[in-house]
Design a protein around this motif. Structure first.
Motif, mmCIF file in Angstrom:
data_model
loop_
_atom_site.group_PDB
_atom_site.id
_atom_site.type_symbol
_atom_site.label_atom_id
_atom_site.label_comp_id
_atom_site.label_asym_id
_atom_site.label_seq_id
_atom_site.Cartn_x
_atom_site.Cartn_y
_atom_site.Cartn_z
ATOM 1 N N LEU A 188 0.828 -1.199 0.000
ATOM 2 C CA LEU A 188 0.000 0.000 0.000
ATOM 3 C C LEU A 188 0.869 1.259 0.000
ATOM 4 O O LEU A 188 1.917 1.298 0.665
ATOM 5 C CB LEU A 188 -0.929 0.028 1.214
ATOM 6 N N SER A 189 0.426 2.256 -0.709
ATOM 7 C CA SER A 189 1.064 3.566 -0.664
ATOM 8 C C SER A 189 0.603 4.294 0.595
ATOM 9 O O SER A 189 -0.346 3.866 1.275
ATOM 10 C CB SER A 189 0.696 4.379 -1.900
ATOM 11 N N ARG A 190 1.236 5.411 0.915
ATOM 12 C CA ARG A 190 0.847 6.173 2.105
ATOM 13 C C ARG A 190 -0.605 6.634 2.027
ATOM 14 O O ARG A 190 -1.331 6.605 3.018
ATOM 15 C CB ARG A 190 1.765 7.383 2.275
ATOM 16 N N ARG A 191 -1.038 7.016 0.848
ATOM 17 C CA ARG A 191 -2.420 7.504 0.729
ATOM 18 C C ARG A 191 -3.446 6.377 0.841
ATOM 19 O O ARG A 191 -4.631 6.638 1.064
ATOM 20 C CB ARG A 191 -2.600 8.253 -0.596
ATOM 21 N N GLU A 192 -2.995 5.122 0.710
ATOM 22 C CA GLU A 192 -3.904 3.984 0.801
ATOM 23 C C GLU A 192 -4.017 3.415 2.211
ATOM 24 O O GLU A 192 -4.804 2.503 2.451
ATOM 25 C CB GLU A 192 -3.460 2.874 -0.158
ATOM 26 N N ILE A 193 -3.255 3.950 3.147
ATOM 27 C CA ILE A 193 -3.262 3.431 4.526
ATOM 28 C C ILE A 193 -4.667 3.389 5.124
ATOM 29 O O ILE A 193 -5.016 2.410 5.814
ATOM 30 C CB ILE A 193 -2.294 4.249 5.408
ATOM 31 N N ARG A 231 3.097 5.844 12.072
ATOM 32 C CA ARG A 231 4.410 5.280 12.337
ATOM 33 C C ARG A 231 5.077 4.835 11.033
ATOM 34 O O ARG A 231 4.422 4.631 10.005
ATOM 35 C CB ARG A 231 4.323 4.116 13.321
ATOM 36 N N ASP A 232 6.379 4.664 11.106
ATOM 37 C CA ASP A 232 7.179 4.370 9.921
ATOM 38 C C ASP A 232 7.211 2.859 9.681
ATOM 39 O O ASP A 232 8.187 2.179 9.988
ATOM 40 C CB ASP A 232 8.595 4.925 10.103
ATOM 41 N N THR A 233 6.131 2.351 9.117
ATOM 42 C CA THR A 233 6.031 0.934 8.796
ATOM 43 C C THR A 233 5.545 0.782 7.353
ATOM 44 O O THR A 233 5.186 1.756 6.694
ATOM 45 C CB THR A 233 5.055 0.215 9.740
ATOM 46 N N ARG A 234 5.513 -0.458 6.885
ATOM 47 C CA ARG A 234 5.020 -0.755 5.545
ATOM 48 C C ARG A 234 3.802 -1.675 5.648
ATOM 49 O O ARG A 234 3.762 -2.567 6.506
ATOM 50 C CB ARG A 234 6.121 -1.418 4.708
ATOM 51 N N LEU A 235 2.844 -1.459 4.776
ATOM 52 C CA LEU A 235 1.610 -2.246 4.767
ATOM 53 C C LEU A 235 1.480 -3.015 3.455
ATOM 54 O O LEU A 235 1.701 -2.464 2.370
ATOM 55 C CB LEU A 235 0.392 -1.345 4.954
ATOM 56 N N GLU A 242 -11.794 -3.151 -4.672
ATOM 57 C CA GLU A 242 -11.279 -2.056 -3.857
ATOM 58 C C GLU A 242 -11.275 -2.376 -2.363
ATOM 59 O O GLU A 242 -10.892 -1.544 -1.552
ATOM 60 C CB GLU A 242 -12.121 -0.791 -4.098
ATOM 61 N N ILE A 243 -11.711 -3.578 -2.026
ATOM 62 C CA ILE A 243 -11.855 -3.954 -0.618
ATOM 63 C C ILE A 243 -10.630 -4.720 -0.150
ATOM 64 O O ILE A 243 -10.253 -5.749 -0.738
ATOM 65 C CB ILE A 243 -13.118 -4.805 -0.393
ATOM 66 N N CYS A 244 -9.995 -4.224 0.930
ATOM 67 C CA CYS A 244 -8.863 -4.923 1.547
ATOM 68 C C CYS A 244 -9.412 -5.993 2.484
ATOM 69 O O CYS A 244 -10.178 -5.694 3.408
ATOM 70 C CB CYS A 244 -7.985 -3.936 2.308
ATOM 71 N N ILE A 245 -9.033 -7.247 2.249
ATOM 72 C CA ILE A 245 -9.570 -8.348 3.048
ATOM 73 C C ILE A 245 -8.534 -8.937 4.008
ATOM 74 O O ILE A 245 -8.876 -9.722 4.897
ATOM 75 C CB ILE A 245 -10.131 -9.466 2.145
ATOM 76 N N ALA A 246 -7.274 -8.556 3.847
ATOM 77 C CA ALA A 246 -6.222 -9.026 4.758
ATOM 78 C C ALA A 246 -5.039 -8.070 4.646
ATOM 79 O O ALA A 246 -4.830 -7.444 3.602
ATOM 80 C CB ALA A 246 -5.782 -10.444 4.417
#
Length: 340
Positions: A188-193, A231-235, A242-246
């Motif tokens: 995910l990009s930062r805007r997708e968090i 926080r400085d992590t990656r997702l 468009e639905i995040c399921i995990a």
């Protein structure tokens, strides 16, 4: 790590009957002049675990133990001039691990013991150290132990500790999940968090249920959500449309000094919607994330999880090998009022 009563009794019998006796063991305050011998013990104990868990990295240094010599809460066990062990903790803090209690925590580098008579050494050291910790107002006592150190585990189990957490590790190699039709895995990009917010809420609700009982108020959840999203992590997420399921959240460091080694990445959050569990979604996402991290040169992936979370305890050991056990004991708060 599962220890039944017969195993614990056998360990006790073997190590209480050996040559070193309680009369020869001297328990004193841990001081700066003890740091050299303590570091050697820490290295030895780590190498024992590394021999059991091949995915662990080689460690060239142990974190500085000076703060433990300065806070007055540590002890050392000696037989003559030879250090048998040491047991220290961080300065106790309030609401430790969100339990509402003031707690003392001894990480894996803040203690160590010789192989011979280790159960007895730890029991004697904890008896003296626990008195200091209670005097400091700490009702919750926590310690990180190496997962395959049955002597240390037996010592603390016998003194009322129970298993709460595990750290585990795996090489940065794919788990062999089958491809998933209709599922898109991506970072995910930062805007997708914000797309992960419903899953974070689902995770919080899951942890609040039996047998976890890690209940968060709405105010506490919102406060945690702000911290999590900044926080400085990656997702990494698995999507249907468009639905995040995990999702998996990955950080540069975890809960112990080993997680900070070069080439190590650490999972610090994960959740899959209940209706998609058991279908290979989370495994496919794990493989995708591993492929990305491996391409960047990372060699190992770590994770820590609550052992009383049945979903986590059922999943992580299938793909990761435990190398620490996090044990905890809650002392009766009445002891804090007695002025021991």
């Amino acid at each position: 790590m599962h220890l039944n009563s017969s195993t614990i009794w056998r360990i006790f019998k073997n190590y209480f009957s050996s040559n070193t006796t309680e009369e020869l063991m001297n328990i004193i305050d841990f001081q700066k002049q003890h740091i050299g011998q303590a570091t050697e013990l820490a290295f030895m104990n780590y190498r024992e675990e590394q021999n059991k868990v091949s995915s662990l990295p080689s460690v060239i240094s142990i974190p500085d133990l000076t703060e433990f010599a300065e806070n007055g809460l540590g002890v050392a066990a000696f037989e003559g001039d030879r250090m048998l062990g040491y047991l220290c903790c961080y300065e106790p803090w309030d609401n430790v691990f969100n339990t509402g209690a003031k707690g003392a925590y001894s990480p894996i580098h803040a203690h160590g013991a010789a192989a011979k008579n280790r159960t007895l050494i730890y029991k004697r050291m904890y008896q003296t150290a626990a008195e200091k910790w209670v005097r400091s107002g700490a009702a919750s006592h926590s310690i990180g132990l190496y997962a395959h150190d049955t002597q240390a585990v037996a010592a603390f189990f016998s003194y009322g500790f129970g298993l709460r957490l595990m750290d585990a590790v795996r090489p940065m190699e794919n788990a062999g999940a089958p491809s998933m039709s209709g599922i898109v895995c991506k970072e995910l990009s930062r805007r997708e968090i914000p797309l992960v917010r419903p899953l974070r809420r689902g995770l919080a609700c899951h942890l609040g249920q039996s047998p976890c009982f890690m209940v968060s108020s709405e105010e506490a959840f919102q406060s945690w959500l702000v911290r999590a999203e900044t926080r400085d992590t990656r997702l990494f997420g698995a999507f249907i449309g468009e639905i995040c399921i995990a999702f998996f959240e990955v950080a540069d460091r975890g809960e112990n000094f080993i997680t900070e080694m070069e080439g190590m990445k650490n999972i610090c959050g994960a959740y899959c919607l209940p209706e998609y569990r058991g279908k290979g979604v989370i495994q496919a996402l794990l493989d995708h994330m591993i492929s990305v991290l491996k391409s960047e040169g990372h060699a190992r992936l770590g994770v820590d999880f609550e052992t009383f979370n049945p979903t986590a305890a059922g999943f992580w050991p299938k793909y990761f090998e435990a190398y620490t056990n996090g044990l905890v004991r809650r002392v009766d708060e009445c002891a804090l009022e007695t002025g021991i």
